[in-house]
Write a protein that holds these residues in place. Sequence first.
Motif, short mmCIF file in Angstrom:
data_model
loop_
_atom_site.label_atom_id
_atom_site.label_comp_id
_atom_site.label_asym_id
_atom_site.label_seq_id
_atom_site.Cartn_x
_atom_site.Cartn_y
_atom_site.Cartn_z
N UNK A 189 0.85 -1.19 0.00
CA UNK A 189 0.00 0.00 0.00
C UNK A 189 0.89 1.25 0.00
N UNK A 190 0.29 2.38 -0.34
CA UNK A 190 0.97 3.66 -0.28
C UNK A 190 0.77 4.27 1.11
N UNK A 191 1.83 4.92 1.63
CA UNK A 191 1.73 5.56 2.93
C UNK A 191 2.72 6.71 3.00
N UNK A 192 2.37 7.72 3.78
CA UNK A 192 3.26 8.86 4.02
C UNK A 192 4.25 8.45 5.10
N UNK A 193 5.54 8.51 4.80
CA UNK A 193 6.56 8.02 5.73
C UNK A 193 7.57 9.11 6.09
N UNK A 194 8.06 9.02 7.32
CA UNK A 194 9.14 9.89 7.77
C UNK A 194 10.46 9.40 7.17
N UNK A 195 11.27 10.33 6.64
CA UNK A 195 12.57 9.98 6.09
C UNK A 195 13.71 10.62 6.87
N UNK A 196 13.58 11.90 7.17
CA UNK A 196 14.57 12.63 7.96
C UNK A 196 13.94 13.96 8.32
N UNK A 197 14.68 14.80 9.06
CA UNK A 197 14.13 16.08 9.49
C UNK A 197 13.66 16.89 8.28
N UNK A 198 12.39 17.29 8.33
CA UNK A 198 11.74 18.06 7.27
C UNK A 198 11.75 17.34 5.93
N UNK A 199 11.72 16.02 5.96
CA UNK A 199 11.66 15.23 4.73
C UNK A 199 10.74 14.03 4.95
N UNK A 200 9.57 14.08 4.33
CA UNK A 200 8.64 12.96 4.33
C UNK A 200 8.35 12.58 2.90
N UNK A 201 7.95 11.34 2.67
CA UNK A 201 7.66 10.90 1.30
C UNK A 201 6.61 9.80 1.32
N UNK A 202 5.88 9.68 0.22
CA UNK A 202 4.91 8.61 0.04
C UNK A 202 5.64 7.41 -0.55
N UNK A 203 5.58 6.29 0.15
CA UNK A 203 6.30 5.09 -0.25
C UNK A 203 5.37 3.88 -0.24
N UNK A 204 5.83 2.82 -0.90
CA UNK A 204 5.15 1.52 -0.79
C UNK A 204 5.60 0.85 0.50
N UNK A 205 4.65 0.47 1.35
CA UNK A 205 4.95 -0.21 2.61
C UNK A 205 4.04 -1.43 2.72
N UNK A 206 4.37 -2.39 3.58
CA UNK A 206 3.51 -3.56 3.72
C UNK A 206 2.12 -3.20 4.24
N UNK A 207 1.13 -3.89 3.74
CA UNK A 207 -0.22 -3.72 4.26
C UNK A 207 -0.29 -4.16 5.72
N UNK A 208 -1.13 -3.53 6.54
CA UNK A 208 -1.31 -4.01 7.91
C UNK A 208 -1.96 -5.39 7.92
N UNK A 209 -1.68 -6.14 8.98
CA UNK A 209 -2.29 -7.47 9.15
C UNK A 209 -2.85 -7.57 10.56
N UNK A 210 -3.74 -8.53 10.75
CA UNK A 210 -4.27 -8.82 12.08
C UNK A 210 -3.18 -9.52 12.88
N UNK A 211 -2.77 -8.91 13.98
CA UNK A 211 -1.75 -9.48 14.85
C UNK A 211 -2.37 -10.03 16.12
N UNK A 212 -3.14 -9.19 16.80
CA UNK A 212 -3.87 -9.60 17.99
C UNK A 212 -5.31 -9.89 17.63
N UNK A 213 -5.97 -10.80 18.33
CA UNK A 213 -7.35 -11.14 17.99
C UNK A 213 -8.33 -9.99 18.15
N UNK A 214 -7.92 -8.91 18.84
CA UNK A 214 -8.79 -7.74 19.01
C UNK A 214 -8.51 -6.66 17.97
#
Length: 395
Positions: free
Chosen positions: A1-26
């Motif tokens: 999926x696409x997500x806004x990510x922190x890269x460094x001070x005053x630098x953010x970018x939209x990158x491909x990151x893994x989709x979230x998954x169910x980890x806990x049953x709640x």
Amino acid sequence: MKALTYQSVEHVSVEDVPNPIIVEPTDAIIRVTSAAICGSDLHLYDVFGPYLDKGDVLGHETMGVVTEVGPEVHDIRVGDRVVVPFVIACGDCFMCDRGLFSQCETTQVTEYDSGATLYGYTKLYGQIPGGQAEFLGIKRADANLITVGSELPDERYLFLSDILPTAWQGVEYAQVPDGGTLVVLGLGPVGQFASRIGVHRGYRVIAVDPVSERRAMAERHGVETLDLTDDVSDVIAKLTDGRGPDSVVDAVGMEAHDHGAVGLFQKAAARLPDKLAQPLMQKAGIDSLSAMHLAFDIVRRGGTVSLSGVYGGTADPTPFLSLFDKQITIRMGQCNVQHWIDTLMPLVEDPADPLGTEDLVTHPVPLDRAPEMYEIFKKKEDGCIKVVLKPGAAA
């Protein structure tokens, strides 16, 4: 999926990151339909880099549609339209039972002696991926997700995630007497709502901000406004019989204008290696305090100052002599979002939209434009007051 990510001070970018998954049953997962940029996100952008890792997903004002739920989620169903409070709470510990959801004892980040875990907000608050993304993994779904109707636009509901309850709590904490006068410092999104809430509750509201577009927006909602001039304290005194207002909401926090030593310290600390910067910020961190000190200066004797703007300093000078002499009450703290939802829901669903939720967003943009909008929002350019990212929209 696409997500806004922190890269460094005053630098953010939209990158491909893994989709979230169910980890806990709640857990649950939502497809994000709207995600706002908050003033607090700017603190991550240029101050709190030492508590972030490259690739961290930002954002804590989010809503969307549930796409998956864990086996122990009982109250939330796939297809529900939901708002996500930025505070992750259990709902039934000592603190939650007292309405202090931001102090939840189950999700407190004990490593840093911090309160409840938050979405998209640094190691200090759990380093949970945030919602400026196409999908968001939800923790403790039954205790936190807010289901909403399907008829009204996202902008009616989205701000229940943070800034609307933050503003409501700020006004509550200000303890304005019936028919009293409230001054709001700062007309960013929280200040806009705090001002409107004050008007809605029958107070005289005077708001101060140096940006003309922000003052014009507030004036549309019955707020008296003043520019941030050198003599603003004197002007406010003259408008309040020489005493000052009953209450002040500081909706600015550490973003207060400061181009001197404080600003240099913050920028320098943010660029140090994490192992050096973290202890420096924990023991000697300082904020831009011009808004807070203005609040202390203008409030009447026996009045109340409510701090809604975020402060992060640990060595901030505080004028205790004046505060003690003036008998000032100070209230502050991270918003207990879940506590205020039942109060606010009828207002956001009211056909008359009494708090003007549909008159706040100035920049609805696709997710791909998020990096550009961080810079525009920070510099208060292009009349930018509130940015809402639309992950499903075309760039």
